[in-house]
Each structure stands twice: as structure tokens, then as C-alpha cells.
Write a protein that holds these residues in place. Structure first.
Motif, PDB file in Angstrom:
ATOM      1  N   TYR A  14     -13.470 -22.835  16.248  1.00  0.00           N
ATOM      2  CA  TYR A  14     -14.028 -22.270  17.469  1.00  0.00           C
ATOM      3  C   TYR A  14     -15.217 -23.110  17.920  1.00  0.00           C
ATOM      4  O   TYR A  14     -15.761 -23.930  17.163  1.00  0.00           O
ATOM      5  CB  TYR A  14     -14.469 -20.819  17.257  1.00  0.00           C
ATOM      6  N   ARG A  34     -18.497 -22.304  20.832  1.00  0.00           N
ATOM      7  CA  ARG A  34     -19.017 -21.397  21.855  1.00  0.00           C
ATOM      8  C   ARG A  34     -20.361 -21.905  22.382  1.00  0.00           C
ATOM      9  O   ARG A  34     -21.146 -22.515  21.645  1.00  0.00           O
ATOM     10  CB  ARG A  34     -19.192 -19.988  21.295  1.00  0.00           C
ATOM     11  N   TYR A  53     -21.238 -18.238  29.991  1.00  0.00           N
ATOM     12  CA  TYR A  53     -20.758 -18.440  28.623  1.00  0.00           C
ATOM     13  C   TYR A  53     -19.336 -19.009  28.638  1.00  0.00           C
ATOM     14  O   TYR A  53     -18.521 -18.701  29.523  1.00  0.00           O
ATOM     15  CB  TYR A  53     -20.763 -17.120  27.856  1.00  0.00           C
ATOM     16  N   SER A 112     -16.034 -20.434  25.668  1.00  0.00           N
ATOM     17  CA  SER A 112     -15.585 -20.406  24.283  1.00  0.00           C
ATOM     18  C   SER A 112     -14.256 -21.133  24.154  1.00  0.00           C
ATOM     19  O   SER A 112     -13.377 -20.994  25.020  1.00  0.00           O
ATOM     20  CB  SER A 112     -15.441 -18.955  23.799  1.00  0.00           C
ATOM     21  N   THR A 161     -11.177 -21.859  21.172  1.00  0.00           N
ATOM     22  CA  THR A 161     -10.653 -21.472  19.859  1.00  0.00           C
ATOM     23  C   THR A 161      -9.401 -22.273  19.546  1.00  0.00           C
ATOM     24  O   THR A 161      -8.822 -22.928  20.425  1.00  0.00           O
ATOM     25  CB  THR A 161     -10.313 -19.976  19.831  1.00  0.00           C
ATOM     26  N   THR A 194     -21.857 -22.406  17.563  1.00  0.00           N
ATOM     27  CA  THR A 194     -21.753 -21.141  18.309  1.00  0.00           C
ATOM     28  C   THR A 194     -22.816 -20.972  19.377  1.00  0.00           C
ATOM     29  O   THR A 194     -22.717 -20.048  20.187  1.00  0.00           O
ATOM     30  CB  THR A 194     -21.858 -19.952  17.343  1.00  0.00           C
TER      31      THR A 194
END
Length: 324
Positions: free
Chosen positions: A28, A30, A75, A77, A79, A112
Motif C-alpha cells: 500500500y 497513502r 487524500y 491511496s 494498494t 502511509t
């Protein structure tokens, strides 16, 4: 019913296992995207919503592995990143109001709290960012700035010969992007009350790519006035009368008639009820002053004589009273 419960339990187990695997394998990435632009706008770290973010491999600037969009708060992200790849590059690219913005950041699998900052791109566009100041370094907002390509026209200091002109904004700043590169001669002028600040023939070279950051220091111009007067308008209680209308006549008869047709010159007083004038023909002048507060309330003073010498300065106070 029992069969449905078993199926739901199996699905939850699979989802939990997948998420656990993603977290355990650092599959991941972020972060959050911000805009930093103090040139064309006052954006000093504002989250950018709905912006496309690309994830690429170092050394490959043409292709990308994954893409996503930021949410309403900036934001983003990623994955299920590619196995065996631990280092990546995050990129954004956008054009707003004709200005090109870009961001780039090297990241690693599993991060992250990535902070990605988008700024004006200096590799694909050019321009200048200038700041006008006085001799003490104080910013001069509202400075008139003229750009010339010709030295002879800049020496003449005629606005008509300028190829471009600007007015400095907050903090004395002025800018322009997508400018024809080359040598320019810059003249600047700022007047504050009776003080004049100026700068002539400053040379700047605007690059073909990238921004020129520079300042223009204006020096106070020393002016030798031949004569003049300063008027202060006050009411009968000794208070200053701001924004009073002052009418200057060179004929006592016209002043007595209080007709605007015979006015030699007119001007308002400042916030302190004051007005200064320089370099007028010597002789006798007659001054009428009026201050209208409403349709029924008017203060005035008529036919105030002022003798202006050919050389020298006069200070005078005019008292206005309510008109009956």
C-alpha cells in the motif's frame, strides 16, 4: 439460512485475509496532495481535491503502474502494488488558468503519510516574479511598472513606448508567466501624497525556461518646488473636516458668486482635512470650501483670500460653519 451464514462467514474470512496480507506485505501507499503557489495565488499548502495521481517506476517517465484520484480532502491511496518493486515515484500534472503545475516525489512501499506538493512547473514555462520596495525594503503596493525592449524609449520614460505595464499588488509583488525571453529595461513609479518614488532603467533578463525572481528598489525623488500652499479645513469646534470640497478662484467676483463655472481648480481634502498644492502662478486667490453632510446640513466658508508669492509657501486654516 444456515447455508447463507456459512457463505457470509467465508467471505468475511477471505476479505480479512486479503487486508491482512496487504498490510503485512506493505502492499500500500497513502498520502495527501497539497498546492503550494504564492505567485499566482495565495495558496500555501491547500489540499487539492479530485486530482489524478500517477505511480511510476524510477527511470521510466513515460509509463505508469497505477493511477488514482484524490478525494475531497486531497487524500490518495494505492494498494496491491507490483511484487518485487519497493521504490516508486509519485507524479501529478495539471494546467489551471493556463499555468502548468507539477509534483514529483520518490517514495517507498508501505509509506502511509506521504506529503506530495504540487507547484508551478519551471521546466515547461517561464516568467518573472518581481517585488517593488523603497530604500528601507518596505513593499510598495500600487507601483506602476513599465517594461521596455528599447533603451532609447526607456530613457524617454513614456508609457506609450512600453511593451507591457503592470501595477504591483499586495506586498509590492508583480508577476507574469509565458513571457518573451530576453533583455528588458524597467521603469517604476509610485506616488504617496506629495512624495514620489522612482526607479529607471533597471535591466532584467527573462529566461526561456524558469522564473526570474528579483526586486525593484525605488528611491525617493527629491523635488524642488517653487511655491505652494497647505490648507487645513476645520469646523467651529476645532475638528478636522475630511473630504471637504475646496474651490480655488483667481477672481474675487467669481468666488463671491460661488459658481463652479469660474473655478480655477478644485480638489478634496484628505482624511485630516488637509490639502497641499505646489507650483501655482503667483498672485491673489480666493477659496470657497463646502462640506455636505445631508440635503439639509451643509457647512461652508466663502471668499477666503490667499496671496501666493512667486517663491515661498503659505500655510492657512479655513473654518467652515453650518449654512443657515
Amino acid at each position: 439460512m444456515k447455508q447463507a451464514i456459512i457463505i457470509i462467514t467465508l467471505l468475511l474470512h477471505v476479505l480479512w485475509s486479503c487486508n491482512k496480507g496487504i498490510e503485512a506485505d506493505n502492499q500500500y501507499l497513502r498520502g495527501r496532495l497539497f498546492l503550494l503557489d504564492t505567485i499566482t495565488q495565495s495558496s500555501n499548502g491547500i489540499p487539492i481535491a479530485n486530482r489524478k495521481v500517477l505511480l511510476t517506476i524510477p527511470g521510466d517517465s513515460l509509463n505508469y503502474l497505477y493511477s488514482t484520484k484524490t478525494d475531497a480532502d486531497g487524500y490518495f491511496s494505492f494498494t496491491l502494488l507490483a511484487d518485487g518493486q519497493n521504490e516508486f515515484i509519485l507524479r501529478t500534472f495539471d494546467s489551471t488558468k493556463g499555468y502548468i503545475y507539477q509534483s514529483r516525489k520518490e517514495v517507498k512501499r508501505g509509506q502511509t503519510n506521504v506529503v506530495l506538493v504540487e507547484q508551478l512547473d519551471e521546466t515547461l514555462q517561464n516568467g518573472f516574479v518581481l517585488k517593488t520596495t523603497d530604500e528601507s525594503g518596505n513593499s510598495l503596493q500600487g507601483t506602476k511598472v513599465y517594461f521596455y525592449k528599447s533603451l532609447s524609449l526607456a530613457v524617454q520614460n513614456s508609457p506609450a513606448g512600453a511593451v507591457d505595464s503592470f501595477m504591483s499588488i499586495k506586498d509590492g509583488k508583480l508577476y507574469k508567466l509565458r513571457v518573451t525571453p530576453g533583455l528588458y529595461y524597467v521603469n517604476a513609479l509610485k506616488t504617496i501624497d506629495t512624495a514620489t518614488f522612482q526607479r529607471s532603467l533597471k535591466q532584467i533578463i527573462i529566461p526561456s525556461t524558469g522564473f526570474l525572481y528579483d526586486s525593484i528598489q525605488l528611491n525617493r525623488k527629491i523635488t524642488n518646488y517653487r511655491n505652494g500652499f497647505t490648507l487645513v479645513v476645520m469646523d467651529s469646534l476645532g475638528g478636522f473636516v475630511p473630504n471637504a470640497s475646496v474651490y480655488l478662484y483667481n477672481s474675487q467676483v467669481l468666488a463671491a458668486s460661488n459658481s463652479p463655472l469660474g473655478v480655477f481648480e478644485s480638489f478634496p481634502t484628505d482624511n485630516l482635512g488637509k490639502k497641499t498644492r505646489y507650483d501655482l502662478p503667483a498672485g491673489d486667490y480666493y477659496i470657497n470650501v463646502s462640506k455636505v453632510l445631508s440635503d439639509t446640513i451643509v457647512y461652508h466658508s466663502l471668499v477666503n483670500k490667499l496671496v501666493l508669492p512667486s517663491s515661498g509657501f503659505i500655510n492657512d486654516t479655513i473654518i467652515v460653519k453650518r449654512k443657515r
